[in-house]
Design a protein around this motif. Structure first.
Motif, PDB file in Angstrom:
ATOM      1  N   LEU A   1      48.685  50.744   8.908  1.00 17.23           N
ATOM      2  CA  LEU A   1      48.046  50.310   7.670  1.00 17.23           C
ATOM      3  C   LEU A   1      48.081  51.461   6.676  1.00 17.23           C
ATOM      4  O   LEU A   1      47.575  52.552   6.960  1.00 17.23           O
ATOM      5  CB  LEU A   1      46.593  49.888   7.920  1.00 17.23           C
ATOM      6  N   ILE A   2      48.688  51.225   5.520  1.00 16.44           N
ATOM      7  CA  ILE A   2      48.723  52.211   4.441  1.00 16.44           C
ATOM      8  C   ILE A   2      47.692  51.808   3.396  1.00 16.44           C
ATOM      9  O   ILE A   2      47.764  50.710   2.827  1.00 16.44           O
ATOM     10  CB  ILE A   2      50.114  52.278   3.770  1.00 16.44           C
ATOM     11  N   VAL A   3      46.724  52.660   3.149  1.00 15.87           N
ATOM     12  CA  VAL A   3      45.704  52.413   2.130  1.00 15.87           C
ATOM     13  C   VAL A   3      46.054  53.276   0.922  1.00 15.87           C
ATOM     14  O   VAL A   3      46.153  54.508   1.029  1.00 15.87           O
ATOM     15  CB  VAL A   3      44.302  52.772   2.652  1.00 15.87           C
TER      16      VAL A   3
ATOM     17  N   VAL B   1      45.615  38.400  -2.240  1.00 10.73           N
ATOM     18  CA  VAL B   1      44.424  38.963  -2.865  1.00 10.73           C
ATOM     19  C   VAL B   1      43.230  38.724  -1.946  1.00 10.73           C
ATOM     20  O   VAL B   1      42.952  37.595  -1.539  1.00 10.73           O
ATOM     21  CB  VAL B   1      44.184  38.344  -4.252  1.00 10.73           C
ATOM     22  N   GLN B   2      42.562  39.804  -1.592  1.00 10.97           N
ATOM     23  CA  GLN B   2      41.430  39.771  -0.664  1.00 10.97           C
ATOM     24  C   GLN B   2      40.195  40.287  -1.386  1.00 10.97           C
ATOM     25  O   GLN B   2      40.219  41.347  -2.014  1.00 10.97           O
ATOM     26  CB  GLN B   2      41.742  40.651   0.550  1.00 10.97           C
TER      27      GLN B   2
ATOM     28  N   VAL C   1      50.056  47.063   3.823  1.00 15.64           N
ATOM     29  CA  VAL C   1      49.560  47.882   2.713  1.00 15.64           C
ATOM     30  C   VAL C   1      48.261  47.281   2.178  1.00 15.64           C
ATOM     31  O   VAL C   1      48.167  46.072   1.964  1.00 15.64           O
ATOM     32  CB  VAL C   1      50.593  47.981   1.573  1.00 15.64           C
ATOM     33  N   LEU C   2      47.276  48.131   1.966  1.00 17.34           N
ATOM     34  CA  LEU C   2      46.023  47.757   1.305  1.00 17.34           C
ATOM     35  C   LEU C   2      45.946  48.532  -0.003  1.00 17.34           C
ATOM     36  O   LEU C   2      45.902  49.770   0.006  1.00 17.34           O
ATOM     37  CB  LEU C   2      44.826  48.072   2.205  1.00 17.34           C
ATOM     38  N   LEU C   3      45.946  47.824  -1.116  1.00 16.52           N
ATOM     39  CA  LEU C   3      46.071  48.452  -2.438  1.00 16.52           C
ATOM     40  C   LEU C   3      44.910  48.061  -3.340  1.00 16.52           C
ATOM     41  O   LEU C   3      44.501  46.902  -3.390  1.00 16.52           O
ATOM     42  CB  LEU C   3      47.383  47.995  -3.092  1.00 16.52           C
ATOM     43  N   SER C   4      44.384  49.056  -4.075  1.00 17.92           N
ATOM     44  CA  SER C   4      43.451  48.783  -5.161  1.00 17.92           C
ATOM     45  C   SER C   4      43.679  49.794  -6.272  1.00 17.92           C
ATOM     46  O   SER C   4      43.789  50.998  -6.001  1.00 17.92           O
ATOM     47  CB  SER C   4      42.003  48.844  -4.677  1.00 17.92           C
TER      48      SER C   4
ATOM     49  N   ILE D   1      51.080  42.774   1.938  1.00 16.50           N
ATOM     50  CA  ILE D   1      50.336  43.635   1.008  1.00 16.50           C
ATOM     51  C   ILE D   1      49.027  42.926   0.659  1.00 16.50           C
ATOM     52  O   ILE D   1      49.038  41.773   0.223  1.00 16.50           O
ATOM     53  CB  ILE D   1      51.150  43.881  -0.280  1.00 16.50           C
ATOM     54  N   TYR D   2      47.933  43.627   0.853  1.00 17.52           N
ATOM     55  CA  TYR D   2      46.625  43.103   0.449  1.00 17.52           C
ATOM     56  C   TYR D   2      46.185  43.829  -0.818  1.00 17.52           C
ATOM     57  O   TYR D   2      46.181  45.068  -0.871  1.00 17.52           O
ATOM     58  CB  TYR D   2      45.581  43.310   1.544  1.00 17.52           C
TER      59      TYR D   2
END
Length: 430
Positions: free
Chosen positions: A410-412, A389-390, A338-341, A362-363
């Protein structure tokens, strides 16, 4: 003035912030001769599912031969898509011509006690101008924030629709479901029918009271219409639609998730009520085609296949829960990254908890937006067991594409503005 200059001027109105209230919009419409008058409008509010419901209803009306305008937010690819007719965004030069009409009026209003109209108020009015000039058969207006004091609430629709209610924008709408429901139910008008997919008892109580107060007929999921989920299909959904007016079996959607079935049933029952009022015949085959062809960018959207990248703008707790349910119904958790913002007014702790309970990688990242977290804030406060955290989300994308096998996904997710930026990056560069 060209299209880019028009959009730049519209964006400059952001400096006037969010100012709930209808006075400035009503003043704008008064100066313009009330372009909203005579339009057949459908008003769609709620917390999640508004955009998808708009696209289902638009396609259903289009398949029945009606020229249909839509006003939605935010945009995914280009600003102009917020104001569209039959799915085609407004022409940039046409947008510029409307801005040239509206700009001096905004300047005049800004000198009064009302203050300057905001960006959202301006584009609400421009959408109505465009619908009037294009002589649409129907216009679908999506609420921007809340409902009661949202700038779209100046219209008198032929139908009001409330998709769902959850805790979002609590700093403006209130901290309880009842308080938020009161704001959402503010779109209910005297004598105008309203449909809702809302489940919570406390929310329904508020909506029922408001509908009764305004003598508005209320139609509800699980009472007036329903659905039955059919067997698993590879991607998308299959379901039966059930109501006393119409039953349709084996309807298919190209969008994934049980919540999309609920959005589609809401739109379909809306179509039934509109057809009764406007006296046109419903066609089974056109309903099937309208639902199946409905797409909404950034909602469980597959933008790359090998390896698979999926976008979903799950920007609150309810939407994140729906996303996790949809993903886990399709893939094993250990295959998912997962890529989350998210932006600062969202419940990031709760959203991360949901993801942490279900996925192992999770990023969390900042992105280029005025209310995004800074990298240092994220690093200091939100690094968790499975959350890394990236600083640079492009690196996460690049490394996933280069190193991950075709078995992984990859889930954005998170802010729709973030999803929009990732979408552009992947489609243009990858």
């Amino acid at each position: 003035m060209n299209g880019n200059e028009a959009i730049e001027w519209i964006h400059q109105q952001l400096k006037f912030g969010i100012k709930p209230g209808l006075d400035r919009v009503q003043q704008l419409l008064e100066y313009l001769g009330h372009p909203e008058k005579g339009l057949k409008l459908i008003h769609i509010g709620g917390t999640n599912g508004k955009g998808s419901t708009v696209t289902y209803l638009r396609n259903l009306l289009q398949r029945h031969g009606f020229k249909t305008g839509t006003f939605t937010s935010p945009y995914i690819e280009r600003f102009e898509e917020r104001i569209s007719i039959n799915g085609h965004p407004i022409d940039p030069q046409r947008l510029a011509s409307y801005v040239e009409q509206v700009k001096p009026i905004c300047e005049k209003i800004s000198q009064t006690e009302l203050g300057a109209p905001t960006e959202f108020e301006v584009i609400t009015v421009i959408s109505l101008m465009h619908f009037q000039e294009e002589r649409v058969d129907f216009g679908i207006m999506e609420v921007g924030l809340g409902g009661r004091l949202d700038s779209t609430n100046v219209i008198t629709p032929i139908l009001s629709m409330i998709t769902s209610i959850g805790k979002d924008h609590t700093n403006i709408l209130g901290n309880t479901i009842e308080e938020i429901s009161y704001e959402k139910a503010g779109i209910i008008k005297t004598g105008i029918p309203v449909i809702t997919n809302v489940h919570q008892k406390e929310a329904l109580g508020v909506i029922e009271s408001k509908a009764k107060l305004h003598n508005a007929s209320l139609y509800q999921l699980n009472i007036d219409y329903n659905y039955q989920v059919n067997n698993y299909i590879d991607w998308g959904e299959s379901f039966d639609f059930l109501s006393k007016d119409m039953c349709l079996h084996n309807l298919e959607l190209s969008m994934k998730g049980k919540h999309q079935i609920e959005n589609a049933t809401l739109a379909l029952y809306g179509l039934i009520l509109i057809s009764k009022k406007e006296k046109f015949k419903l066609l089974d085959e056109e309903i099937r085609k309208g639902l199946l062809q409905s797409q909404w960018p950034g909602r469980l959207e597959v933008i790359r296949d090998q390896p698979k990248i999926i976008l979903d703008g799950a920007h609150n707790v309810e939407a994140m829960t729906q996303l996790v349910t949809a993903i886990k119904s399709q893939w094993e958790s250990n295959r998912v990254t997962v890529l989350l913002s998210v932006v600062k007014n969202k419940p990031i702790d709760q959203m991360l908890d949901i993801l942490e309970q279900n996925f192992q990688k999770i990023y969390l990242t900042p992105f280029d937006f005025s209310t995004s977290y800074e990298y240092n804030e994220l690093y200091k406060n939100f690094q968790k067991t499975h959350t890394y955290v990236q600083e640079d989300w492009e690196t996460v994308i690049d490394q996933f594409i280069e190193k991950d096998s075709t078995e992984n996904i990859l889930i954005v997710t998170g802010s729709l503005y973030f999803v929009s930026q990732v979408r552009a990056y992947v489609l243009q560069h990858k």
